[in-house]
Scaffold this active site. Structure first.
Site, PDB file in Angstrom:
ATOM      1  CD  GLU A   1      50.611  47.011  85.078  1.00 40.57           C
ATOM      2  OE1 GLU A   1      49.565  46.500  84.589  1.00 40.57           O
ATOM      3  OE2 GLU A   1      50.877  48.312  84.868  1.00 40.57           O
TER       4      GLU A   1
ATOM      5  CB  CYS B   1      52.542  52.272  83.686  1.00 42.62           C
ATOM      6  SG  CYS B   1      51.751  50.950  82.543  1.00 42.62           S
TER       7      CYS B   1
ATOM      8  CG  HIS C   1      53.791  55.695  80.792  1.00 47.21           C
ATOM      9  ND1 HIS C   1      54.652  54.611  81.140  1.00 47.21           N
ATOM     10  CD2 HIS C   1      52.519  55.229  80.377  1.00 47.21           C
ATOM     11  CE1 HIS C   1      53.717  53.117  80.644  1.00 47.21           C
ATOM     12  NE2 HIS C   1      52.554  53.745  80.141  1.00 47.21           N
TER      13      HIS C   1
END
Lengths: 386, 136, 356
Positions: free
Chosen positions: C89, C121, C244
């Site tokens: 990103e 993400c 994550h």
């Protein structure tokens, strides 16, 4: 080849001439040189300039200066070879007169390095390095000299203060040159305490970028009246040599090949050896160059050139005076004009018109301008019979 | 924006792609098409390992336009393992005193913006201290 | 084994990771520096410190280094790669692929796919799944998937403590060439606006506590539980789990909810030391595991991308890991290369200093 003599010289003070344009600066020096030459009229004009197209947005300098100086109609062109541009212009004038193509040539070195802000000037000067492989890495001409100096200190185990004698001598000589940018002597202590610019180069190791114009009128002796207003200085040697453009492309970066070749060739033409030289106007834009040049000239072994500056041997009274009017360091470095200033100064020495800067009994002068990291070397031998 | 000038050099810039002389095997960087050692044509592409050592170095505090954002920066001549010298910035240097002879390895980094924040990004080789000496 | 009607995605031809490479820049901003400037040093910080990219680094340069490391381990010619996909990103250009810069630098041009991916993400794992498809279908021998970020966080925002720089590159190839086989994958996706960055905005916005339960935990748990059920595996089957990791707490709590022990979590949990590398976060944790794992170890990877979705995949480490892991720098080589910066230097390095 025909005999070529200097009929007239002219120069403006070197400095920050914010109120004088490129063409006006050139005109002032042209006017002085023509007066010095008794009004001699040239048939060809050669301009030495490095960066007018970038910094003053002005190209086409040959015609501009012929036009502005009231010489419209004559042959004119500009020559560029970085810091050696002035020397190259002189070479062109020399060839034109020596070949018999013209009777009289005028050589103008002119540069304005104060028309833009410092970062623009640095970027413009960096275009004289290899744009794709040096300048694109953020290298400047100053950084290039620093790389050489660091390597020199490393290879020859030379201390930081070893180079101080060159700027100190230059400043001592500049103090009595009314055209010098810095007319102030510096002492060894000030040198050692000077602020670092690009280590190991400190602020006194770097010549100031400046504005200036210097002019030479060349002719053959038979063109001049038998009783001329000043002694004649003859150009007895003239040589240009090139090295790789980028420093990193040289097998021995500390060995200035072009500087050596052009000195050898110019001296051979003049029938002199470097030992016969009474004074040497050399390229001292950065303190690392004089020792490298003295080594290239065969005046010192590799790694020993710096010792010339230790015991006054390069002062006006020394064995081999250099930078007799302050050199690039104290007189100032007006880029492409510098090579012509050097010739003007050497001519004044040989005419015994150097005033407080006079080198006694000067008969033979060696003058060398360098472009980039000595990528272009222009060497002239000047002699007089007085 | 000088786009083609940067674009045509991308292989050399990104990954140290130079040339090798078919006649005498000299490795050339930057590429120069004529071998400086033997004078023969040398146009065969050759990828350098990216390993070398510092030959000389200095720091630029007074940068040319286009490099102000990264000043002060260290610029060096690096002697590549294959022989040639190359001028390049050193990067990732903090807490590391540079010295002549220090081993370095090539990384591809941003050299600068070609003009301003609207301009094209120029990437190219820089060198850094060896990350993991056991891999050399 | 491939069933187009199954929610579990299994490639026609078995695939795996042939080479992997991590990258973390050398600069670190301690979280205490952010709290010093913004909260008078009051309150707890979500991590110890985060990585900060150097002035000459961006997603392209960092991806190039990770990709080179992956190539070193894969021991294949770059010209054998048929796709270079970079998930991020923080692509350096709004329009102009990062992936072509990377492909050119590693020598993968011109016979290759190249594109940039964006899914907050999880763009990196999304690219991995696509690479599995490209290779698993027999269309390509090798495909490279990268997740890399120089993450953005508004000065003073909670994200500024963690928004970090780093990521990883993977070369997906045939099973028999793999150092870790990827057996299958499952994705769980809904439209959940927990975090976003609008066009032309420098910094992302987020829903504060809304980013927790309905977003991160919901998607990770849903993906994880469904994956375990469909693959008929239990947490005990896995030597490692990596999730994550936006902060230190979330992945530990989510792993515990799925029934994993702290021991299974810790190897891949790098967030306290390097921060949240957004598209790189889960997969750089995977590289830390691959740097240590033994043959036959199983690894469960679950990414999370805001917006929102999670990709779950299981990997089985093969014999060739032992030889290949030593062919390139390990993620710990990068983490231990550490230069601390203060907030002022960080502000300059991240372009947060207003110059006009």
């Amino acid at each position: 080849m025909k005999e070529v003599v200097i009929a007239g010289v002219g120069q403006t003070p070197v400095g920050e001439h914010y109120d004088i344009s490129l063409r006006e600066l050139a005109y002032k020096a042209v006017e002085a040189a023509r007066a010095d030459a008794g009004g001699l009229h040239p048939q060809a004009l050669y301009v030495g300039n490095m960066l007018a197209a970038t910094l003053s947005r002005q190209g086409h300098l040959g015609t501009l200066i012929a036009d502005f100086c009231g010489m419209t109609g004559i042959e004119a062109s500009a020559i560029e070879g970085a810091g050696a541009s002035g020397g190259l212009a002189l070479r062109m004038g020399y060839l034109a007169v020596a070949s018999g193509a013209v009777d009289t040539a005028i050589v103008v070195g002119v540069e304005k390095l104060t028309d833009q802000t410092v970062s623009n000037v640095n970027a413009a000067i960096a275009t004289t390095t290899d744009a794709d492989y040096e300048a694109e890495q953020g290298l400047t001409l100053t950084a290039l000299a620093a790389l050489l100096m660091r390597r020199y200190m490393h290879e020859f185990d030379v201390p930081q203060g070893a180079f101080g004698g060159f700027p100190i001598t230059a400043h001592a000589n500049g103090a009595t040159n009314p055209n010098a940018m810095y007319q102030r002597a510096i002492n060894p202590d000030a040198y050692l305490k000077a602020g670092m610019v690009s280590d190991p180069l400190n602020m006194f190791d770097i010549a100031p970028n400046a504005d200036g114009a210097a002019v030479i009128l060349l002719t053959r002796p038979e063109i001049l009246p038998s009783k001329f207003s000043h002694p004649l200085v003859q150009i007895t040697g003239s040589s240009v040599a090139t090295d790789t453009l980028a420093l990193h492309d040289r097998p021995q970066p500390l060995s200035l090949h072009a500087a050596r070749v052009s000195i050898e060739s110019a001296c051979q033409q003049a029938g002199v050896s470097v030992g016969d030289i009474d004074l040497f106007e050399l390229y001292d834009a950065y303190s690392i160059y004089p020792p490298l040049i003295l080594e290239a000239a065969g005046l010192a072994e590799a790694g020993q050139g710096w010792q010339w500056a230790q015991n006054g041997q390069i002062s006006l009274q020394g064995e081999l005076p250099v930078a007799t009017f302050g050199g690039l360091k104290a007189r100032g470095n007006p880029g492409g004009a510098t090579g012509v200033y050097q010739i003007v100064e050497a001519a004044l020495q040989l005419r015994s018109q150097a005033g407080k800067n006079q080198v006694l009994d000067a008969k033979t002068a060696l003058v060398q301008s360098l472009g980039g990291a000595a990528s272009t070397a222009v060497t002239h031998v000047l002699q007089t019979n007085n | 924006m000088d786009i083609p000038r940067h674009w045509r050099l991308r292989k050399q810039r990104y990954a140290l792609v130079g040339e090798v002389c078919d006649n005498c095997d000299a490795k050339l960087f930057p590429p120069r098409d004529i071998c400086p050692d033997c004078g023969e044509e040398a146009k065969t592409l050759y990828s350098f390992s990216g390993h070398g050592e510092v030959y000389s170095y200095t720091t630029v505090y007074d940068p040319p336009v286009g490099f102000e954002e990264s000043a002060p920066y260290t610029v060096a001549i690096v002697k590549l393992d294959e022989g040639p010298l190359v001028t390049a910035q050193l990067t990732d240097l903090e807490e590391k005193e540079v010295e002549i002879g220090m081993p370095v390895e090539m990384v591809t980094r941003k050299l600068r913006s070609a003009t301003d924040e609207r301009g094209m990004l120029v990437y190219g080789y820089k060198f850094r201290p060896i990350l993991n000496a056991s891999l050399v | 084994m491939s069933d187009p009607n199954s929610k579990l995605l299994t490639p026609q031809n078995p695939v795996g990771i042939v080479g992997y490479g991590a990258y973390v820049p050398r600069y670190r901003l301690p979280a205490s520096e952010v709290s010093r400037v913004w909260t008078d040093s009051m309150g707890a910080t979500p991590i110890k410190e985060k990585s900060v990219p150097g002035l000459d680094e961006d997603v392209a340069t960092m991806s190039i280094e990770a990709a080179r490391n992956a190539l070193l381990r894969a021991e294949i010619a770059p010209t054998e790669i048929r796709a270079v996909w970079v998930g991020s990103e923080s692509h350096p250009y709004a329009v102009k692929p990062t992936s072509t810069i990377v492909a050119e630098a590693i020598g993968a041009v011109p016979n290759t796919q190249a594109a940039d991916w964006e899914f907050a993400c999880k763009a990196g794992t999304e690219a991995m799944v696509a690479a599995m498809g490209l290779v698993g279908s027999g269309m390509a021998g090798y495909a490279m998937a990268i997740g890399m970020d120089t993450a953005q966080g508004r000065p003073g925002d909670a994200l500024e403590y963690t928004a970090a720089a780093g990521g990883a590159a993977f070369i997906i190839g045939p099973e028999d060439d793999s150092l870790a086989v990827i057996e299958s994958t499952y994705s769980f996706v809904t439209d959940t606006p927990d975090f976003w960055r609008r066009a032309y905005q420098k910094y992302p916005e987020h829903g504060h506590r809304f980013t927790g339960e309905p977003a991160y935990f919901k998607h990770i748990a849903s993906a994880g539980l469904a994956f375990l059920e469909m693959t008929e595996t239990t947490p005990e089957d896995y030597a490692y789990i990596v999730l994550h990791q936006p902060n230190a707490k979330f992945p530990q709590r989510a792993a515990a909810k799925l029934g994993f022990e702290p021991e299974q979590v810790k190897t891949g949990l790098l967030v306290s030391e390097i921060g949240n590398t957004y598209s790189g976060a889960a997969i750089i944790g995977l590289t830390a595991i691959l740097d240590e794992a033994q043959p036959e170890d199983k690894i469960l990877l679950i990414s999370f991308g805001s917006g929102a979705g999670s990709d779950a995949m299981a990997l089985r480490v093969t014999e060739s890991i032992e030889k290949r892991r030593h062919l390139a720098p390990k993620v710990r080589d990068y983490i231990s290369r550490r230069t601390e910066v203060d907030y002022a230097t960080y502000v300059r390095m991240r372009g947060k200093l207003v110059m006009k």
